[in-house]
Scaffold this motif. Structure first.
Motif, PDB file in Angstrom:
ATOM      1  N   LEU A 181      -1.353 -13.022  10.623  1.00 44.21           N
ATOM      2  CA  LEU A 181      -1.998 -12.858  12.058  1.00 44.21           C
ATOM      3  C   LEU A 181      -3.287 -11.671  12.052  1.00 44.21           C
ATOM      4  N   LYS A 182      -3.343 -10.728  11.233  1.00 47.72           N
ATOM      5  CA  LYS A 182      -3.623  -9.788  11.280  1.00 47.72           C
ATOM      6  C   LYS A 182      -4.817 -10.063  10.184  1.00 47.72           C
ATOM      7  N   TYR A 183      -4.296 -10.049   8.484  1.00 49.38           N
ATOM      8  CA  TYR A 183      -5.271 -10.959   7.526  1.00 49.38           C
ATOM      9  C   TYR A 183      -5.824 -11.562   7.907  1.00 49.38           C
ATOM     10  N   ARG A 184      -6.518 -12.491   8.697  1.00 48.10           N
ATOM     11  CA  ARG A 184      -6.602 -13.186   9.268  1.00 48.10           C
ATOM     12  C   ARG A 184      -8.545 -13.852   8.437  1.00 48.10           C
ATOM     13  N   PRO A 235      -6.284  -2.205  10.407  1.00 47.66           N
ATOM     14  CA  PRO A 235      -5.155  -1.038  10.739  1.00 47.66           C
ATOM     15  C   PRO A 235      -3.263  -1.428  10.366  1.00 47.66           C
ATOM     16  N   GLY A 236      -3.278  -0.459  10.216  1.00 48.08           N
ATOM     17  CA  GLY A 236      -1.795  -1.076   8.980  1.00 48.08           C
ATOM     18  C   GLY A 236      -1.191   0.366   8.368  1.00 48.08           C
ATOM     19  N   THR A 237      -0.126   0.541   8.256  1.00 45.78           N
ATOM     20  CA  THR A 237       0.607   1.697   7.532  1.00 45.78           C
ATOM     21  C   THR A 237       0.492   1.538   5.995  1.00 45.78           C
ATOM     22  N   GLY A 238       0.871  -0.055   5.744  1.00 48.67           N
ATOM     23  CA  GLY A 238       1.368   0.101   4.510  1.00 48.67           C
ATOM     24  C   GLY A 238       3.215   0.383   4.048  1.00 48.67           C
ATOM     25  N   ILE A 239       3.723  -0.200   5.531  1.00 47.29           N
ATOM     26  CA  ILE A 239       4.832  -0.380   5.368  1.00 47.29           C
ATOM     27  C   ILE A 239       5.766  -1.478   5.777  1.00 47.29           C
ATOM     28  N   GLY A 240       5.398  -2.313   6.025  1.00 44.87           N
ATOM     29  CA  GLY A 240       5.321  -3.789   6.517  1.00 44.87           C
ATOM     30  C   GLY A 240       6.140  -4.367   5.247  1.00 44.87           C
ATOM     31  N   LEU A 241       5.415  -4.571   3.787  1.00 40.22           N
ATOM     32  CA  LEU A 241       6.122  -5.375   3.458  1.00 40.22           C
ATOM     33  C   LEU A 241       7.194  -4.773   2.263  1.00 40.22           C
ATOM     34  N   ALA A 242       6.826  -3.145   3.061  1.00 48.41           N
ATOM     35  CA  ALA A 242       7.862  -2.616   1.760  1.00 48.41           C
ATOM     36  C   ALA A 242       9.802  -2.828   2.602  1.00 48.41           C
ATOM     37  N   ARG A 276       2.224  -4.929  -6.089  1.00 48.74           N
ATOM     38  CA  ARG A 276       1.887  -4.016  -5.368  1.00 48.74           C
ATOM     39  C   ARG A 276       2.165  -3.843  -3.724  1.00 48.74           C
ATOM     40  N   ILE A 277       2.063  -4.645  -3.307  1.00 47.25           N
ATOM     41  CA  ILE A 277       1.745  -5.138  -1.779  1.00 47.25           C
ATOM     42  C   ILE A 277       2.937  -4.894  -1.590  1.00 47.25           C
ATOM     43  N   PHE A 278       3.733  -4.658  -1.745  1.00 43.74           N
ATOM     44  CA  PHE A 278       5.747  -4.532  -1.644  1.00 43.74           C
ATOM     45  C   PHE A 278       5.656  -3.028  -2.064  1.00 43.74           C
ATOM     46  N   GLN A 322       1.368   1.134   0.523  1.00 41.49           N
ATOM     47  CA  GLN A 322       0.205   0.478  -0.729  1.00 41.49           C
ATOM     48  C   GLN A 322      -0.303  -0.778   0.196  1.00 41.49           C
ATOM     49  N   ARG A 323      -2.121  -0.018   0.635  1.00 40.73           N
ATOM     50  CA  ARG A 323      -2.649  -1.238   1.240  1.00 40.73           C
ATOM     51  C   ARG A 323      -3.895  -1.408   0.554  1.00 40.73           C
ATOM     52  N   LEU A 324      -4.724  -2.506   0.751  1.00 39.73           N
ATOM     53  CA  LEU A 324      -6.034  -3.276   0.226  1.00 39.73           C
ATOM     54  C   LEU A 324      -7.262  -2.979   0.645  1.00 39.73           C
TER      55      LEU A 324
HETATM   56  P1  ADP Z   1      -0.258  -3.085   6.461  1.00 35.76           P
HETATM   57  O1  ADP Z   1       0.142  -4.368   6.732  1.00 35.76           O
HETATM   58  O2  ADP Z   1       0.451  -2.521   7.414  1.00 35.76           O
HETATM   59  O3  ADP Z   1      -1.078  -2.435   5.633  1.00 35.76           O
HETATM   60  P2  ADP Z   1       1.767  -3.765   5.032  1.00 35.76           P
HETATM   61  O4  ADP Z   1       3.111  -3.448   3.930  1.00 35.76           O
HETATM   62  O5  ADP Z   1       2.633  -5.061   5.861  1.00 35.76           O
HETATM   63  O6  ADP Z   1       1.152  -2.937   5.485  1.00 35.76           O
HETATM   64  O7  ADP Z   1       0.947  -4.718   3.766  1.00 35.76           O
HETATM   65  C1  ADP Z   1       0.630  -4.425   2.556  1.00 35.76           C
HETATM   66  C2  ADP Z   1      -1.223  -5.140   2.456  1.00 35.76           C
HETATM   67  O8  ADP Z   1      -0.552  -6.238   1.749  1.00 35.76           O
HETATM   68  C3  ADP Z   1      -1.839  -5.039   3.792  1.00 35.76           C
HETATM   69  O9  ADP Z   1      -2.765  -3.926   3.614  1.00 35.76           O
HETATM   70  C4  ADP Z   1      -3.006  -6.301   3.189  1.00 35.76           C
HETATM   71  O10 ADP Z   1      -3.710  -5.829   2.434  1.00 35.76           O
HETATM   72  C5  ADP Z   1      -2.092  -6.841   2.046  1.00 35.76           C
HETATM   73  N1  ADP Z   1      -1.376  -8.108   2.619  1.00 35.76           N
HETATM   74  C6  ADP Z   1      -0.281  -8.266   3.370  1.00 35.76           C
HETATM   75  N2  ADP Z   1      -0.030  -9.858   3.923  1.00 35.76           N
HETATM   76  C7  ADP Z   1      -1.689 -10.542   3.704  1.00 35.76           C
HETATM   77  C8  ADP Z   1      -1.439 -11.985   4.361  1.00 35.76           C
HETATM   78  N3  ADP Z   1      -0.609 -12.615   5.074  1.00 35.76           N
HETATM   79  N4  ADP Z   1      -2.544 -11.924   3.753  1.00 35.76           N
HETATM   80  C9  ADP Z   1      -3.619 -11.302   3.541  1.00 35.76           C
HETATM   81  N5  ADP Z   1      -3.202  -9.402   2.674  1.00 35.76           N
HETATM   82  C10 ADP Z   1      -1.858  -9.549   3.022  1.00 35.76           C
END
Ligand code: ADP
Length: 567
Positions: free
Chosen positions: A475-478, A529-536, A514-516, A520-522
């Protein structure tokens, strides 16, 4: 202004007190944790058991390169033997076609040898590389070798009285053993071309035994016998058999011989000795007798004793090596266990550290943010715009820190509060995750669809976190489009492969690993907004369940997050 100053003075004390109390409590808790010195943690090597096993089983690059070189040399030598004998026939040079002993190599034997050499040369290749043109040429040559051998076999079978050993025209036809050898060699080459490596190796061994029998005959026999395989044909067959065995060092049982393991080392040292030594001892025995050095019985006794001595030596060497290796293995196992225990301790301590720190940070943070919010509520609109701006920044910073601490706590709780895996209905968990995200789903007008999901052994709370994190990221990265999210599952036999697909902004391929990683955020905080912890968190949960997680994505097109869970 006067009132404001007084209030600030009053507010300072609870904040500082709370911070001081938290600092003291954290210090006390940390002093109770057993941290290994930093040097010990750094000294712990990264051990990947699966990699270690593969490293032992795989052929060493040096051995594989030597085997490939030997196969190439053998191929060239076989072709040269055939070529020079054919030249001998074409230009009628007896020296080229007839060795010092035994019958001459016939033209069909020479042609078969030449074709075998060409086929083997065309099929030799470094692992992984394929050369379709060369493979077709090899197929044609191998078929030619088989056909020539079969033709000679039929000729022998048709020979009057069926069972006569000498063919009608010994100068033109192959000897019976040669025809057998070339049929087998042709079969081995065809199997190699068809990548049936085990069949190829067995046929190469059979050809090797036929050639060895002929060569031993030359070594031992005083005079040639009828139907004897020509010496050049025996040499060519032996070389081709050796080449065929060495040509695919990375496959079949030769992979074990070429491997980095103790078994491979033993095979490489002992197999040649096990072939050569008994034959050499037999030769010594025979010649000693022919020279009249001893009579039959004492000679045989010597021969038997020499064989016994050789094999006792081999067994002793193997026992010694095994004993030494066993000691080394046990030592390595001990060290591995110690390292694993150290790692486990330092991991547990670090997790505890993260938990204690983030937990104790929450209280003073609440005090700060509460106080500033009170300040804003009471004096909002009465302060100078700059002061209002500072307050807004403080509230914003405190909120972000609150989110970061909450996420960190979630991350460290994954291991500090593990629940046992229970049969969990993934459909229900997904529905709950979607329910929790009802507000952002509604706001973004997203369409979330899903297929029927199975029941799997899982930690329900942690699985909920995974679905929730993946869907909230979708939803966030729409993108500009209306968000469309689809959750589905595929039965992969021993595991389920889940996927969460979106049509969002996507991820460039270089960032998909990297995103896991934690933090690590892109994107900047301003963009998303975000902390870069969700995927980890997702990765830790899935790995704790024995699964894998990864993403496939196309920038601007969308992303699909996959994860597996064992059944
Ligand atoms: P956060 O969302 O808090 O930055 P996450 O660990 O959830 O942290 O995600 C890490 C990064 O992966 C995000 O900053 C984003 O750049 C990228 N990302 C995650 N999910 C998606 C998605 N569904 N589409 C595009 N990029 C995504």
């Amino acid at each position: 202004m006067e009132r404001g100053t007084a209030t600030v003075r009053v507010l300072r004390f609870p904040v500082l007190d709370a911070l001081g109390r938290a600092r003291e409590r954290t210090r006390q808790r940390l002093s109770r944790l057993r941290f290994p010195p930093a040097a010990t943690i750094e000294a712990v090597p990264a051990i990947e058991p699966a990699e270690a096993v593969e490293a032992v089983e795989a052929p060493t690059a040096r051995v594989a390169a030597r085997f490939h070189a030997a196969a190439t040399l053998a191929a060239v030598a076989v072709a040269l033997v055939g070529y020079h004998v054919l030249l001998g026939w074409v230009f009628d040079i007896p020296l080229l076609r007839t060795p010092a002993i035994g019958p001459p190599m016939t033209p069909s034997e020479a042609l078969s040898a030449l074709l075998s050499g060409v086929a083997l040369y065309a099929l030799r290749r470094p692992p992984g590389a394929r050369r379709p043109g060369a493979e077709s040429l090899a197929g044609i040559c191998a078929a030619g070798v088989t056909a020539l051998g079969l033709f000679a076999l039929v000729e022998h079978a048709m020979c009057p009285g069926f069972g006569c050993i000498a063919p009608p025209d010994p100068a033109a036809s192959m000897a019976l053993s040669s025809s057998l050898a070339f049929v087998v060699l042709g079969g081995a080459l065809l199997s190699l071309e068809a990548r049936k490596i085990v069949v190829e190796e067995v046929l190469a061994l059979v050809a090797g035994v036929i050639a060895l029998q002929a060569l031993t005959g030359y070594l031992y026999a005083a005079r040639p016998f009828v139907g004897q395989m020509p010496l050049y044909a025996a040499i060519a067959t032996m070389l081709a058999a050796v080449g065929l065995l060495f040509v695919r060092a990375e496959d079949g049982f030769m992979a074990k011989v070429a491997s980095n393991s103790f078994g491979g080392l033993m095979a490489r040292r002992l197999l040649p000795a096990a072939v050569i030594i008994p034959i050499a001892l037999g030769w010594l025995h025979l010649h000693g007798q022919r020279l009249g050095l001893y009579f039959l019985e004492p000679g045989l006794t010597l021969f038997a004793l020499a064989n016994v001595a050789f094999f006792v030596g081999v067994v002793w060497w193997s026992v010694n090596s095994l004993y030494r290796m066993d000691g080394q293995r046990r030592q390595a196992e001990r060290e591995l266990k110690e390292t694993a225990a150290k790692l486990q301790r330092s991991n547990a301590d670090l997790e505890q550290f993260a938990y204690v720190t983030s937990h104790d940070l929450k209280e003073p943070l609440r005090a700060i943010s509460g106080s500033v919010q009170v300040l804003q509520a009471r004096f909002g609109g009465q302060l100078e715009p700059e002061a209002e701006e500072f307050i807004r920044h403080t509230v914003d910073g405190a909120n972000r820190m609150q989110t970061l601490i909450d996420d960190l706590l979630t991350y460290s709780r994954l291991t500090t509060r593990e629940a046992p895996l229970q049969p969990t209905n993934c459909g229900e968990v997904l529905r709950e995750a979607i329910g929790n995200l009802a507000v952002p789903i509604k706001e973004s007008r997203a369409v979330v669809t899903f297929d029927s999901l199975p029941t799997v052994p899982a930690d329900r709370t942690q699985l909920l976190q995974v679905f929730q994190n993946l869907i909230s990221n979708a939803l966030k990265y729409r993108s500009e489009r209306t968000p469309k999210i689809h959750v589905t599952v595929e039965d992969r036999g021993h595991e389920w492969q889940f996927s969460v697909r979106d049509n969002g902004i996507g991820i460039a391929p270089q960032y998909t690993d990297r995103i896991f990683k934690i933090f690590q955020r892109l994107h900047t905080r301003m963009e998303y907004p975000g902390t870069g912890i969700g995927l980890a968190v997702c990765k830790k949960v899935i790995e704790r369940h024995g699964g894998r997680i990864w993403v496939e994505s196309e920038p601007e097109e969308g992303s699909t997050f996959f994860f597996t869970l064992p059944k």
